[in-house]
Scaffold this motif. Structure first.
Motif, short mmCIF file in Angstrom:
data_model
loop_
_atom_site.label_atom_id
_atom_site.label_comp_id
_atom_site.label_asym_id
_atom_site.label_seq_id
_atom_site.Cartn_x
_atom_site.Cartn_y
_atom_site.Cartn_z
N LEU A 221 3.88 4.37 5.02
CA LEU A 221 3.50 3.12 5.68
C LEU A 221 1.99 2.97 5.74
O LEU A 221 1.45 1.86 5.63
CB LEU A 221 4.08 3.07 7.09
N LEU A 228 4.74 -4.57 1.09
CA LEU A 228 5.26 -3.97 2.32
C LEU A 228 4.54 -4.52 3.54
O LEU A 228 5.15 -4.75 4.58
CB LEU A 228 5.10 -2.44 2.25
N LEU A 240 4.57 -5.76 9.05
CA LEU A 240 5.54 -5.32 8.05
C LEU A 240 6.39 -6.50 7.56
O LEU A 240 6.80 -7.35 8.35
CB LEU A 240 6.47 -4.27 8.65
N TYR A 245 10.63 -3.45 3.79
CA TYR A 245 10.68 -2.16 4.48
C TYR A 245 12.09 -1.55 4.41
O TYR A 245 12.25 -0.38 4.07
CB TYR A 245 10.25 -2.35 5.94
#
Length: 699
Positions: A221, A228, A240, A245
């Protein structure tokens, strides 16, 4: 006994023992000699006695105490290492035993009862007996130094169906039932309306696996860009893209998730003036973590250490923690989390700290808000100039039965109130504050001539930080009785909470905390500048009683001129400046997430103690103040939030006014309606004066 204290034994048996506290300089000199020579002879002790102004007997006792303390520390460290190794072996034995019990014959499909399985089980029994004897031996040896028996390990718990869920993101990976004995852990259970959880031997490998997967997800992440992460809003916040995701991490939507559940996700990065080792140390220590984020984390503690780290470092450390995060208003519900914190050094100068929630048991009733902290945390990279680059990720699922007041809806629902931007902005500001605290000289913006030494400056800063911590903790209080008096649709009313305190850092007795929030059609910068200017204080401060306030001294806390500590004086009798003066300690701070102005009246003897460099921990202080936050609504303009433009563009501000007043110095005193009415009038009058003063600025 602390190495800084030395006990003078009385000449006669009937006299009381007297204690002498060494000065920081004396302790520093003694520690330096101890490192080179832990057993000084009589000649060396006499020389130290002359150099430090201490009696030879005091020198002798100090070295005896220091050697005893060091030996105890070594024994405790060795014992913890042995217990950790014992835990790992026991866990492996349990797993092997269960595998033997469930072994199936590949030929006939029936359980194996061969002679080999019998011998394997016997070997396990012998190994466990050997481990028990080894632990008993170590316990006996160590108890001679500690003066008490070592707490024994709990009995092995058989596998059972779990009532506590371990998940990465709450997507249905069911787990275990920890059952803890608080006496075994050697710590007090967290205060609050929730059960005390524990970890069995079976649970530990599952927790390690969960933390490992969480860290792997956090690293991805932190390093992955579009699609993303996408940028939204005029400030370019990163959030996000949920579909991407779930596709990348193979997530399946939780079928039991409420339709009202929302996902808050954000990412931010910045350079902070602190190296990675120091940051990691503060993140892994609950007390230091609260000092690093005083406006966010108001309660934190380590419940249990799962893995202590490798080779004496924090790398590989895994702990179960509890934390409370506040929105700096009584009408913004605080967020409580049980979570695993995993720390790992990826390479030289590169660290990762990841958090992931452990779900509450169904009968805990800890909050009206169901919260799951999905893999979150930060990646810390050392830079050549002593700074660190920090990439922060916040990812939560939130379902609130009692949402924030509508004044805060936009700020909370957008994810800004508890997002990565707030964590990073606070981290930057506090690292600057710690850097200023370590500097021996004065800043060009300091008002000098009052505080004599650098140690006095640091003592004043510690006192002020405790004042701010207390103020923020009060705003985030989740317990106590509150009275609410709403006056309109957009008015939150006045919230009042009663406290009984016996802490040395606060006045003993019963006191009230009262707060209210209002919306102002002014930018947060304008409102903050109004409150931090001592010249405008006469327009709203009831403590000064309408008299002018003078700034006696000032200590800067960072690059922004609004980050500073001030000592103010209000002369109630202008004809005689030495009569009837009121001293006010004030700290103002601002960053891209919001601003605070916190103050408290102090007496002259207490200020003299702090400015002389002595420990200010026992100076009682009862803070009040203001919180200025952006309202979170889309504003006009295109300026993004930055350190040079705190709080960016906003259509207005939300101001929280909070006071604390003493009701009685007796802890057993009862609250009466007169006290409630007094604080209601106090806040009501202050709010009216603030509105009148700001009307000329456009409010």
């Amino acid at each position: 006994m602390d190495s800084g204290d030395e006990q003078d034994v009385a000449e006669s048996k009937g006299k009381k023992k007297r204690y002498h506290r060494h000065t920081p300089r004396q302790i520093q000199e003694l520690e330096g000699v101890f490192k080179m020579c832990p057993h000084p002879d009589e000649k060396q002790r006499m020389q130290l006695s002359r150099d430090l102004g201490l009696e030879p007997r005091q020198i002798k006792f100090w070295f005896q105490n220091r050697r005893t303390q060091l030996k105890t520390q070594h024994e405790r460290a060795d014992n913890c290492s042995l217990r950790s190794e014992n835990d790992k072996i026991r866990c492996e034995n349990i797993a092997m035993r269960e595998a033997l019990k469930n072994a199936i014959c590949t030929a006939c499909g029936s359980p194996q009862t061969s002679e080999d399985s019998y011998h394997d089980e016997q070997k396990l029994r012998l190994e466990n007996a050997r481990l028990k004897d080894e632990l008993d031996r170590v316990s006996t040896i160590t108890s001679k130094y500690l003066g008490r028996p070592i707490t024994q390990l709990p009995p092995i718990q058989p596998p059972s169906i779990s009532s506590l869920e371990l998940t990465v993101g709450g997507y249905g990976n069911h787990g275990f039932t920890p059952s803890v004995d608080p006496d075994h852990l050697g710590i007090d259970p967290p205060s609050g309306p929730f059960p005390f959880l524990a970890i069995s031997e079976i649970d530990r490998p599952m927790m390690v696996e969960l933390a490992t997967r969480s860290m792997e997800e956090l690293i991805r992440l932190a390093q992955t860009e579009e699609p993303l992460w996408t940028r939204i809003g005029i400030d370019g916040r990163e959030v996000l893209h949920i579909e991407t995701y779930e596709r990348i991490f193979s997530r399946q939507a939780n079928p039991f998730r409420s339709p009202s559940t929302r996902v808050e996700s954000s990412r931010d990065s910045a350079d902070v003036i602190m190296n990675s080792i120091a940051l990691v140390d503060m993140f892994m220590d609950p007390g230091k973590w609260m000092d690093l984020f005083p406006t966010i984390v108001t309660n934190a503690r380590t419940i249990e250490i799962i893995m202590p780290g490798m080779d004496g470092s924090k790398s590989g450390a895994l702990v179960l923690m509890y934390g409370e995060f506040v929105g700096l208003s009584p009408v913004v519900p605080l967020r409580e989390f049980w979570f695993l914190r995993y720390c790992q050094q990826v390479e030289q100068g590169l660290w990762v700290i990841s958090d992931v929630s452990i779900h509450y048991p169904k009968d805990s009733h800890v909050s009206s808000c169901t919260k799951h902290r999905l893999p979150s945390g930060c990646v810390i990279q050392d830079m050549s100039n002593g700074y660190s680059k920090v990439v922060w990720v916040e990812h939560m699922e939130i379902e609130e039965d009692n949402p924030a007041h509508q004044l805060y809806h936009d700020l909370v629902d957008s994810g800004i109130a508890f997002g990565a931007q707030r964590w990073v902005a606070t981290l930057q500001r506090m690292c600057e504050r710690f850097a200023c605290q370590m500097v021996n000289g004065n800043s060009p913006r300091d008002l000098v001539g009052v505080i004599p030494t650098a140690e006095g400056k640091r003592s004043m800063m510690r006192l002020s930080q405790r004042m701010v911590n207390n103020f923020c903790s009060t705003l985030g209080s989740s317990t106590g009785h509150r009275w609410t008096a709403p006056a309109g649709l957009n008015d939150v009313g006045i919230r009042v909470t009663i406290h009984k305190c016996l802490d040395p850092g606060q006045p003993n007795g019963v006191f009230l905390s009262a707060a209210t929030s209002i919306w102002l059609p002014l930018s947060p910068q304008t409102v903050f500048s109004f409150f931090r200017d001592e010249r405008s204080r006469v327009q709203w401060d009831v403590l000064s009683k309408g008299k002018a306030v003078q700034e006696v001294t000032r200590i800067e806390n960072g690059q922004h001129p609004g980050n500073c500590i001030s000592l103010l004086r209000a002369a109630l009798n202008p004809s005689n400046p030495n009569e009837g003066n009121i001293l006010i300690l004030q700290e103002s701070c601002t960053d891209s997430s919001g601003s605070l102005v916190v103050y408290a009246s102090v007496d002259l003897p207490s200020i003299n103690i702090a400015m002389s460099g002595e420990d200010p921990s026992f100076i009682p202080i009862l803070p009040s103040g203001f919180v200025v936050l952006p309202d979170g609504r889309p504003g006009t303009g295109s300026s993004a939030c930055s350190s040079s433009n705190p709080m960016g563009r906003s259509s207005g501000s939300v101001l929280t006014v909070a006071f604390q007043i003493m009701v009685s110095s007796l802890p057993s005193a009862k609250l009466n309606l007169e006290s409630v009415e007094t604080v209601n009038h106090l806040i009501g009058d202050t709010v009216q004066q603030i509105k009148a003063a700001l009307s000329s600025l456009g409010a």
